[in-house]
Write a protein that holds these residues in place. Structure first.
Motif, PDB file in Angstrom:
ATOM      1  N   ARG A  20       0.844  -1.187   0.000  1.00  8.82           N
ATOM      2  CA  ARG A  20       0.000   0.000   0.000  1.00  8.82           C
ATOM      3  C   ARG A  20       0.883   1.242   0.000  1.00  8.82           C
ATOM      4  N   PHE A  50      -3.421  10.837   0.671  1.00 12.84           N
ATOM      5  CA  PHE A  50      -4.826  11.247   0.628  1.00 12.84           C
ATOM      6  C   PHE A  50      -5.077  12.153  -0.563  1.00 12.84           C
ATOM      7  N   TYR A  51      -5.995  11.746  -1.397  1.00  9.60           N
ATOM      8  CA  TYR A  51      -6.450  12.578  -2.502  1.00  9.60           C
ATOM      9  C   TYR A  51      -7.820  12.049  -2.889  1.00  9.60           C
ATOM     10  N   PHE A  53       6.351  -2.581  -4.039  1.00  8.02           N
ATOM     11  CA  PHE A  53       7.451  -1.759  -3.543  1.00  8.02           C
ATOM     12  C   PHE A  53       8.752  -2.544  -3.497  1.00  8.02           C
ATOM     13  N   GLU A  54       8.933  -3.335  -2.432  1.00 13.77           N
ATOM     14  CA  GLU A  54      10.229  -4.003  -2.296  1.00 13.77           C
ATOM     15  C   GLU A  54      10.409  -5.154  -3.278  1.00 13.77           C
ATOM     16  N   ARG A  81       3.465  23.085  -5.958  1.00 15.08           N
ATOM     17  CA  ARG A  81       3.613  23.324  -4.534  1.00 15.08           C
ATOM     18  C   ARG A  81       3.554  21.970  -3.832  1.00 15.08           C
ATOM     19  N   LYS A 113       3.513  19.514  -0.663  1.00 12.39           N
ATOM     20  CA  LYS A 113       3.354  19.427   0.787  1.00 12.39           C
ATOM     21  C   LYS A 113       4.627  18.790   1.324  1.00 12.39           C
ATOM     22  N   GLU A 171       5.284  16.561   3.363  1.00 11.91           N
ATOM     23  CA  GLU A 171       5.343  15.110   3.514  1.00 11.91           C
ATOM     24  C   GLU A 171       4.886  14.394   2.245  1.00 11.91           C
ATOM     25  N   ASP A 229       6.050  10.960   1.624  1.00 13.74           N
ATOM     26  CA  ASP A 229       6.054  10.063   2.761  1.00 13.74           C
ATOM     27  C   ASP A 229       4.937   9.050   2.597  1.00 13.74           C
ATOM     28  N   ARG A 253       4.767   5.820   3.275  1.00 11.14           N
ATOM     29  CA  ARG A 253       4.625   4.763   4.284  1.00 11.14           C
ATOM     30  C   ARG A 253       4.132   3.443   3.673  1.00 11.14           C
ATOM     31  N   TYR A 254       4.913   2.961   2.727  1.00 12.73           N
ATOM     32  CA  TYR A 254       4.568   1.685   2.103  1.00 12.73           C
ATOM     33  C   TYR A 254       4.564   0.563   3.135  1.00 12.73           C
ATOM     34  N   PHE A 255       3.637  -0.340   2.993  1.00 11.93           N
ATOM     35  CA  PHE A 255       3.731  -1.595   3.751  1.00 11.93           C
ATOM     36  C   PHE A 255       2.980  -2.667   2.970  1.00 11.93           C
ATOM     37  N   PRO A 256       3.301  -3.936   3.179  1.00 10.00           N
ATOM     38  CA  PRO A 256       2.648  -5.003   2.414  1.00 10.00           C
ATOM     39  C   PRO A 256       1.140  -4.949   2.611  1.00 10.00           C
TER      40      PRO A 256
END
Lengths: 134, 480
Positions: free
Chosen positions: B80, B84-85, B97-98, B264, B266, B268, B271, B273-276
């Protein structure tokens, strides 16, 4: 706020809360010395940043509590990092199974009316949200 | 650009995979439908739904991997990517990702300028597309159309191996050609099926470390890629030479102004924050599946081009143009198979009149009013001298307009070339008799007038005289 883990407990993975660098672990936790041991901790600023990333409204007065509680979790991680896992393949899922694949077939009907009946605002078939650019 | 600077470019290409249904849901992926009519509960991120992976998307990713000599990972993992959008209803994009599905390939490019070069392909991973945000037309609101949400994407990430905008364009074109050959992506850049972001940095020549890079977005044509990169190179050099520092940021290319400008960002923004993704199990690809995919690979562009040079004796250039698209290559081969034994003549016509007419009419090859067999019929009449090259163009135009096949048009329009030397000689004699002054000047050494006589004879024959024969006969008569 019900708890900082909120919806993330659904996935049972607290890493969701922690900002990651592109290719390595936790980004901005810094080692601190407490009673002579190296421990990980999360500063109040970091708690605010994490809360913002997760779009959680955090009561300013409770930030020290969150900071302490989250730091404890990181301490646990720190303990676990002492284990040599070089030969262990990282677990991607608690179930030792492979992903099942679906045939490429369109079977979903158009249910726009039903979905849009519960949307706060729609117009000409699009969902309306507060403007996201100026 | 200054000789003192070296440019470093890496590209991230997003190719929409040409599946019928979405990557994790059974909603349709077809383009241009009424908003949100192809957005099901999974695409909307409704509570309780679960993603189920589309086998065809996996097969297409594997095809690409094999085509660029990469490893198709026996085990890859979905992750994931959290942000937020509003056009991303779940609050995360399912990506990899990995452990991506494809790792470590390469591609040979031949830029317009410079030497052929091998570009490394770091990885290619599967992910879902987001929906579309419509910022206009809604008063103080943003409209969200989620038809595109969940469309499968293959994100193809290159190594930072390119050293000029021309190389970047050559690489992008090569990938574009490849995914269309493989029929895994329609390559339609207007509709956003094939998109590109460029990571660009500059460094003083000889320096080992990379300079700070910027990421350019909104590069939805080959021309924009080249222009945006060149603009960005100049901008970065100006910044550095002015004593400043390049800021790592995302910049949007504005095609109207021909410049890039800072989005512009933001703080972060990156950021993620990937995780399985706990909703998806690891993707396991068995060797048998890979072999099945390998067996299904079509002849790839480079191999086809080499074959065209060897089999048809075409120049490199012709072979390159004809094999840039699989459909054009197939069309060409069909023309050669059905036409006269003149592969170069066929190449000239397919690349020239035929492609020109398609472009002019804005038609896809499959919608061409002239079939390969019909074009072959015309070429046969050129090869057997029934019609002149000039006449053939008229016949082609008539064929394009739907007036029939080559033979019937030649007949109807009376375009049959006059190759009867008796008839031609009579015309030539008349021309010579009618222009005594020019004949005298020509015989006195004004060779240029030869063209005048050819023109007169062609005019007398209403363009139907066989030019080669006219040349020969005229020469005989004038030089006699």
């Amino acid at each position: 706020m019900a708890g900082i883990f909120g919806k993330h407990t659904i996935c049972g993975n607290f890493r969701a809360l922690l900002p990651m660098r592109a290719d390595c672990g936790v980004l901005f936790t810094s080692p601190v010395h407490i009673h002579g041991e190296i421990l990980m901790s999360l500063s109040p600023e970091e708690v605010r940043a994490v809360a913002h990333l997760a779009r959680l409204a955090v009561d300013e007065q409770r930030i020290p509590d969150y900071s302490r509680d989250l730091s404890r979790i990181l301490e646990l991680v720190e303990q676990m990092q002492a284990v040599d896992t070089a030969s262990v393949e990282p677990m991607a899922h608690p179930l030792d199974m492979a992903q099942r694949l679906r045939p490429d077939e369109v079977t979903e009907p158009n249910q726009r009316e039903r979905f849009q009946a519960i949307a706060p605002a729609v117009e000409d078939g699009v969902y309306l949200v507060p403007r996201v650019i100026e | 650009m200054s000789q003192d600077w070296e440019v470093v470019i890496g590209l991230e290409i997003h190719a929409q995979l040409a599946t019928r249904s979405k990557i994790f849901s059974a909603a349709s992926t077809s383009y241009g439908s009424e908003p949100n009519t192809q957005a099901c509960a999974v695409d909307l991120g409704m509570p309780g739904v679960l993603p189920v992976l589309n086998r065809e998307a996996v097969r297409m990713a594997a095809m690409f991997g094999l085509a660029v000599g990469a490893t198709v990972s026996p085990r890859s993992v979905f992750a994931r990517k959290n942000y937020f959008y509003p056009d991303l209803p779940k609050g995360y994009q399912i990506s990899q990702f990995e452990l991506p599905v494809v790792a470590g390939g390469e591609l040979l490019i031949e830029p317009e300028e410079g030497e052929p070069k091998v570009i490394g392909i770091t990885r290619a991973h599967l992910e879902e597309d987001a929906g579309k945000s419509l910022h206009e037309n809604y008063d103080k609101m943003t409209g969200i159309d989620l038809n595109r949400a969940g469309t499968p994407l293959l994100e193809i990430v290159s190594e930072p191996d390119m050293r000029s905008a021309k190389e970047a364009v050559a690489y992008m074109k090569k990938i574009h050609s490849l995914v269309r050959y493989l029929e895994i992506c329609d390559g339609n850049m207007q509709e956003g099926s094939f998109r590109c972001d460029a990571n660009v940095s500059v460094r003083p020549r000889g320096q080992k470390e990379f300079g700070t890079r910027t990421e350019l977005k909104n590069l939805n044509s080959f021309r924009f890629v080249e222009r945006a990169i060149n603009f960005e190179i100049e901008r970065q050099i100006d910044v550095i030479q002015g004593g400043g520092k390049v800021v790592q940021e995302t910049r949007l290319y504005d095609p109207d102004k021909g410049e890039t400008r800072s989005l512009r960002t933001k703080e972060e923004a990156n950021d993620y924050r990937y995780f399985p993704d706990p909703d998806l199990l690891p993707l396991v690809i068995e060797p048998a599946f890979v072999e099945e995919v390998r067996a299904s690979l079509p002849e790839l562009p480079d191999a086809k081009r080499r074959r065209f040079v060897e089999q048809y004796g075409l120049p490199e250039y012709d072979a390159g143009v004809l094999t840039a698209g699989r459909d054009l290559a197939d069309f060409y081969e069909a023309v050669v198979a059905a036409g006269p034994d003149d592969a170069k003549l066929a190449a000239n016509w397919v690349m020239g009149e035929f492609s020109g007419a398609l472009n002019k009419a804005g038609l896809a090859l499959e919608d061409s009013p002239v079939s390969a067999a019909a074009l072959a019929g015309l070429l046969s009449r050129i090869a057997d001298n029934t019609i002149s090259g000039r006449g053939a163009k008229d016949v082609f135009e008539a064929m394009w307009a739907g007036e029939g096949d080559a033979d019937s048009i030649i007949e109807a329009k009376g375009l049959k070339q006059i190759s009867d030397s008796g008839a031609l000689e009579a015309m030539i004699d008349e021309v010579i008799a009618a222009n005594p002054q020019q004949v005298e000047q020509y015989r006195a050494g004004k060779d240029k007038l030869f063209g005048f006589f050819v023109g007169q004879v062609m005019k007398a024959s209403k363009g139907k005289a066989n030019p080669q024969q006219v040349n020969e006969l005229l020469k005989q008569k004038l030089d006699a």
